[in-house]
Design a protein around this motif. Structure first.
Motif, short mmCIF file in Angstrom:
data_model
loop_
_atom_site.label_atom_id
_atom_site.label_comp_id
_atom_site.label_asym_id
_atom_site.label_seq_id
_atom_site.Cartn_x
_atom_site.Cartn_y
_atom_site.Cartn_z
N ALA A 347 0.83 -1.20 0.00
CA ALA A 347 0.00 0.00 0.00
C ALA A 347 0.86 1.25 0.00
N GLU A 348 0.31 2.31 -0.57
CA GLU A 348 0.90 3.64 -0.47
C GLU A 348 0.07 4.45 0.53
N LEU A 349 0.72 5.03 1.52
CA LEU A 349 0.02 5.88 2.47
C LEU A 349 0.46 7.32 2.23
N HIS A 350 -0.48 8.17 1.86
CA HIS A 350 -0.21 9.58 1.60
C HIS A 350 -0.84 10.41 2.72
N TYR A 351 0.00 11.19 3.40
CA TYR A 351 -0.48 12.03 4.49
C TYR A 351 -0.23 13.49 4.15
N SER A 352 -1.30 14.25 4.04
CA SER A 352 -1.20 15.67 3.73
C SER A 352 -1.33 16.47 5.02
N THR A 353 -0.32 17.29 5.30
CA THR A 353 -0.29 18.06 6.54
C THR A 353 0.09 19.51 6.24
N ARG A 354 -0.36 20.42 7.08
CA ARG A 354 -0.08 21.84 6.86
C ARG A 354 1.37 22.20 7.18
N ASN A 355 1.97 21.48 8.11
CA ASN A 355 3.35 21.79 8.49
C ASN A 355 4.00 20.54 9.06
N ALA A 356 4.76 19.84 8.25
CA ALA A 356 5.32 18.55 8.65
C ALA A 356 6.28 18.68 9.83
N SER A 357 7.01 19.78 9.92
CA SER A 357 8.00 19.92 10.99
C SER A 357 7.36 20.07 12.37
N HIS A 358 6.11 20.49 12.42
CA HIS A 358 5.43 20.67 13.70
C HIS A 358 4.29 19.67 13.89
N ASP A 359 4.18 18.71 13.00
CA ASP A 359 3.09 17.74 13.07
C ASP A 359 3.52 16.53 13.90
N PRO A 360 2.84 16.25 15.02
CA PRO A 360 3.26 15.13 15.88
C PRO A 360 3.03 13.76 15.26
N PHE A 361 2.20 13.70 14.21
CA PHE A 361 1.90 12.40 13.63
C PHE A 361 2.96 11.95 12.62
#
Length: 439
Positions: A347-361
């Motif tokens: 599987a490919e998991l694509h995670y879209s986030t507003r700010n990766a450096s501050h995203d805890p996930f």
């Protein structure tokens, strides 16, 4: 959803049509006869759809499988209620049209007025007054439901009045329906719907909705991995039967506030614990971190939903897409796969986030996917201009056969991806998404 509502409306219209076909009209002229039958049809459709909405509001777990999950039941409930209000408004407008018809065609040819006993006449007068009053309130409720800026905390309390309004409208429909309806299929159908809607209203008013799926517990830990995220872990009593990765539950910390739905972000380990990752999206969730403490009593109702790992098509390419807090069901999936990494599908998991450096996930996803070689992680940081598009996904799989996309995130984002991928891959695409809107 469209098919179900269309079929339901068609069934009600057919039953009305059978009754109308044997009604001679008593010598009324065509305009007045059309008004009378339009009044009956709009009333049947309005109260029928409202009965459906009331039944769906009881969170009937038995319907999850045929209707595709509790999230879709909620969506069906919402649109049944909206359509019910539309037909109720139409019913009221038709009722008010008598003066217009009189001015255009005169009083000649009006439908002869039926006469009943004193008791029934009094009931009909009361039903007419109560029904008109309830219709105004229902229309106001629907407007507030669609007005997203209206605070949810106030809307929830107003929404609790719906069972009472339904009972008033059910009384209106029962006493004002033509008496000969009750000896025909239209009467049998309406009688069943009114009985089901009334029973659902009683369940709601007595606080019994979801009671058989509700368990008590305590908060075992509270954390804030990010300023706008509250992580709450609960240890539940023995009545909890476990959950499947990707399901959600209603969690209540305060009896007055009531329960709110959140996706379970942890796998079922058989130890009666569940973890929720709750994003601050409103007044309630913004205050949650300061109002929840370790040892605090909690109630959890569920689990619900069919956005689950077991429903994957093993013969299709797997693409998992999450936007923002929509990552929570996939966290649960990955957590569950840790116990059997060899069984994980490619599987490919694509995670879209507003700010990766501050995203805890992000770090958590990297750690989980690092233990699952078959899951390829892609982080899309929109602050750096890395926006996920249908064209990007299609380019990564130029020779894609049957492809199954699982999506959880903001609806506009999902709509854009689904429309774009459908245009590129056509029938080779199956797009599954969590329709997680409670309002």
């Amino acid at each position: 959803m469209v098919f179900i509502l269309s079929s339901f409306i068609a069934l009600l219209t057919l039953a009305w049509g059978l009754a109308a076909s044997v009604d001679g009209g008593g010598g009324a002229s065509l305009p007045w006869l059309i008004r009378e039958q339009a009044l009956y049809l709009s009333g049947v459709l309005g109260i029928g759809l409202m009965s459906l909405a009331m039944v769906l509001a009881t969170r009937p777990a038995a319907l999850e499988r045929p209707l595709g999950g509790m999230d879709r039941i909620f969506r069906l409930h919402k649109w049944a209620g909206i359509l019910a209000a539309v037909f109720a408004a139409l019913h009221w407008l038709i009722e008010m049209s008598d003066d217009l018809l009189e001015s255009a065609f005169g009083k000649t040819g009006q439908v002869p007025e039926a006469h009943f006993g004193a008791l029934l006449e009094n009931l009909r007068d009361a039903g007419e007054e109560l029904g008109e009053f309830a219709i105004y309130l229902v229309l106001g409720m629907i407007i507030l439901s669609l007005w997203k800026r209206f605070p949810y905390k106030f809307w929830r309390y107003l929404h609790r009045a719906m069972p009472v309004l339904y009972l008033l409208l059910a009384f209106h429909a029962a006493v004002l329906a033509p008496p000969d309806y009750w000896a025909r299929p239209i009467g049998w159908l309406m009688g069943g719907l009114l009985a089901a809607g009334a029973a659902a209203s009683v369940l709601a008013l007595t606080g019994r909705i979801g009671r058989d799926r509700r368990v008590s517990g305590v908060v075992s830990s509270v954390a804030s991995p990010a300023p706008d995220i509250t992580e709450v872990t609960c240890r539940l009593d023995a009545g909890w039967k476990g959950h499947r990765a990707g399901q959600f539950a209603f969690i209540g910390f305060d009896r007055i506030e009531g329960a709110h739905p959140f996706t379970i972000a942890s796998a079922d380990r058989g130890d009666q614990t569940v973890t929720f990752e709750i994003k601050a999206l409103g007044d309630y969730t913004r205050r949650l971190a300061t109002r929840v403490a370790v040892g605090q009593p909690v109630t959890v109702e569920g689990p619900y939903g069919r956005f689950v790992l077991e429903r994957q098509d093993r013969n299709a390419r797997q693409i998992w897409i999450a936007g923002g807090i929509g990552i929570t069901p996939f966290l649960s999936w990955l957590d569950a796969l840790r116990a059997a990494p060899d069984s994980a599908a490619q599987a490919e998991l694509h995670y879209s986030t507003r700010n990766a450096s501050h995203d805890p996930f992000v770090e958590r996803l990297q750690r989980l996917c690092g233990r699952l070689p078959s899951v390829e992680l892609h982080i899309h940081d929109t602050s750096a201009g890395a926006t996920l598009t249908p064209e990007q996904l299609a380019a990564s799989l130029p020779q894609a056969g049957r492809t199954e996309v699982w999506f959880c995130g903001p609806r506009p984002f999902g709509d854009q991806l689904e429309a774009g991928l459908a245009a590129i891959w056509g029938r080779r695409l199956r797009f599954r998404r969590e329709a997680f809107e409670m309002r």
